[in-house]
Write a protein that holds these residues in place. Structure first.
Motif, PDB file in Angstrom:
ATOM      1  N   ASN A 163     -47.991  22.921 -27.176  1.00 12.72           N
ATOM      2  CA  ASN A 163     -46.848  23.798 -27.391  1.00 12.72           C
ATOM      3  C   ASN A 163     -45.573  23.301 -26.672  1.00 12.72           C
ATOM      4  OD1 ASN A 163     -46.209  26.717 -28.255  1.00 12.72           O
ATOM      5  ND2 ASN A 163     -45.547  26.670 -26.126  1.00 12.72           N
ATOM      6  N   HIS A 169     -41.676  24.297 -33.569  1.00 11.51           N
ATOM      7  CA  HIS A 169     -42.231  25.649 -33.689  1.00 11.51           C
ATOM      8  C   HIS A 169     -41.346  26.701 -33.024  1.00 11.51           C
ATOM      9  CE1 HIS A 169     -43.647  25.924 -29.524  1.00 11.51           C
ATOM     10  NE2 HIS A 169     -44.140  27.117 -29.783  1.00 11.51           N
ATOM     11  N   HIS A 174     -40.991  31.398 -32.819  1.00 15.03           N
ATOM     12  CA  HIS A 174     -40.332  32.242 -31.821  1.00 15.03           C
ATOM     13  C   HIS A 174     -38.937  32.701 -32.250  1.00 15.03           C
ATOM     14  CE1 HIS A 174     -43.722  31.228 -29.458  1.00 15.03           C
ATOM     15  NE2 HIS A 174     -43.381  29.973 -29.283  1.00 15.03           N
ATOM     16  N   ASP A 280     -47.488  32.896 -30.323  1.00 18.38           N
ATOM     17  CA  ASP A 280     -48.284  31.676 -30.474  1.00 18.38           C
ATOM     18  C   ASP A 280     -49.755  31.997 -30.723  1.00 18.38           C
ATOM     19  OD1 ASP A 280     -46.393  29.563 -30.005  1.00 18.38           O
ATOM     20  OD2 ASP A 280     -46.365  30.094 -27.871  1.00 18.38           O
TER      21      ASP A 280
HETATM   22 FE   LIG Z   1     -44.830  28.601 -28.353  1.00 18.80          FE
END
Ligand SMILES: [Fe+2]
Ligand code: FES
Length: 347
Positions: A163, A169, A174, A280
């Motif tokens: 991550n 992402h 987010h 996540d």
């Molecule tokens: Fe994340």
């Protein structure tokens, strides 16, 4: 034949991993634990030293975490009162004239630091290769006490750590309008260091600042946000078994002249970070692991990260995981650490 493993990479990397907060184990207390698929016992001696041992007594197999009692610097088994010290050595059998010479239990290296109890895991039983530093914010008058959050997630340490380098992402999971652009990112075993400009949206509005992330292996990282407030999050991820990990966040905010507003913004920021983890989580809990992800030029240093990851597992362990995944070998059953090591010696 067991089920096919979910991941083709080894489940339990080398490193330091949190097993408790310090205040969860007082002098004289005993707790059963389960991490790395191994039953464990943790106890704090009357002098205050924390020890972690494999749980099962070598005499007749009692679990020391269920009914074991601390006596001086050791733990006494609830079944026939054999006593073991923090190094796992049997030091007393009340009804025998001679101690069985080989009577001992595997002891895990323990480091108590920053208000948490950490153990060192190495599938080959090697000594710790690095230390976890003391965090200046911990036990510091200028900072608030930790605000703790805990999740149990169906994921893998490596997948969750990825991550950090997965730039794309941030926008799509987010909802960040500005994707963080790291000024610096260094990957050198066992650390990752990254600095990035960032903007967090909180109820109080946008909070701009700089984010500093320090990763110390797969078990422990520290994120420091420096903006109109200063916030630090100590994050730990510890594998429980072949499915789940414990994730713990410990936030602290720098106090500023007793201003409640600062605390308010700090809290809002910590909520935002916790919200991000919850965004996540459904991805992590359901995704598969692709050994060769199909990357594009905007993805961030994922390939570099994957190379860094390989240092945390010996080659034979990679091969074993791959063979189990491909169905060429039976899935390894949960073993004690001592049994795993014996198997290694035999191999
Ligand atoms: Fe994340
Ligand atoms: S099983 Fe522990 S002393 Fe007998």
């Amino acid at each position: 034949m067991g089920n096919k493993p979910r991941f083709s990479i080894p489940r339990y990397p080398r490193g330091w991993f949190q097993v408790a907060y310090s205040d969860e184990i007082k002098p004289g207390e005993v707790r059963p634990l389960k991490y790395f698929g191994v039953e464990l016992v943790m106890f704090r001696t009357e002098n205050g030293e924390v020890n972690v041992l494999d749980a099962f007594c070598p005499h007749m197999g009692a679990h020391l975490g269920h009914g074991g009692k601390v006596e001086g610097d050791g733990i006494v088994c609830p079944f026939h009162a054999w006593k073991f010290n923090g190094a796992g050595k049997c030091t007393h059998v009340p009804y025998a004239e001679h101690l069985p010479r080989k009577a001992s239990i595997t002891a895990w290296p323990v480091h108590e630091v920053n208000g948490v109890v950490m153990v060192w895991h190495d599938i080959e039983g090697k000594e710790p290769e690095w230390e976890i530093p003391t965090i200046p914010e911990w036990d510091n008058e200028a900072w608030t006490p930790y605000w703790r959050q805990h999740w149990k997630l169906r994921s893998h340490n490596q997948d969750m750590c990825e991550n950090v380098v997965d730039k794309a992402h941030f926008r799509y999971v987010h909802g960040m309008n500005i994707v963080p652009q790291p000024h610096t990112i260094e990957l050198e075993y066992p650390h990752i260091k990254m600095t990035t400009d960032t903007i967090y949206e909180t109820r109080q509005g946008e909070v701009k600042g700089e984010l500093d992330v320090e990763v110390h292996g797969f078990g422990f990282s520290v994120s420091r946000f420096r903006g109109i407030v200063e916030t630090t999050n100590m994050a730990s991820v510890t594998p429980i078994d072949d499915e789940f990990c414990d994730v713990r966040f410990s936030f602290t905010v720098k106090k500023l002249g007793g201003a409640d507003i600062t605390a308010g913004v700090g809290k809002a920021f910590t909520k935002e970070i916790a919200r991000q983890l919850e965004e996540d989580a459904p991805i992590w809990e359901n995704k598969t692991f692709l050994e060769q992800p199909m990357l594009c030029d905007g993805d961030g240093p994922v390939a570099q990260f994957r190379k860094w990851c390989k240092h945390f597992y010996p080659d034979w362990y990679h091969k074993q995981a791959q063979d189990e995944y491909d169905g060429l070998k039976e899935v390894s059953k949960p073993l004690t650490l001592a049994e795993r090591r014996k198997r290694l010696v035999a191999a």
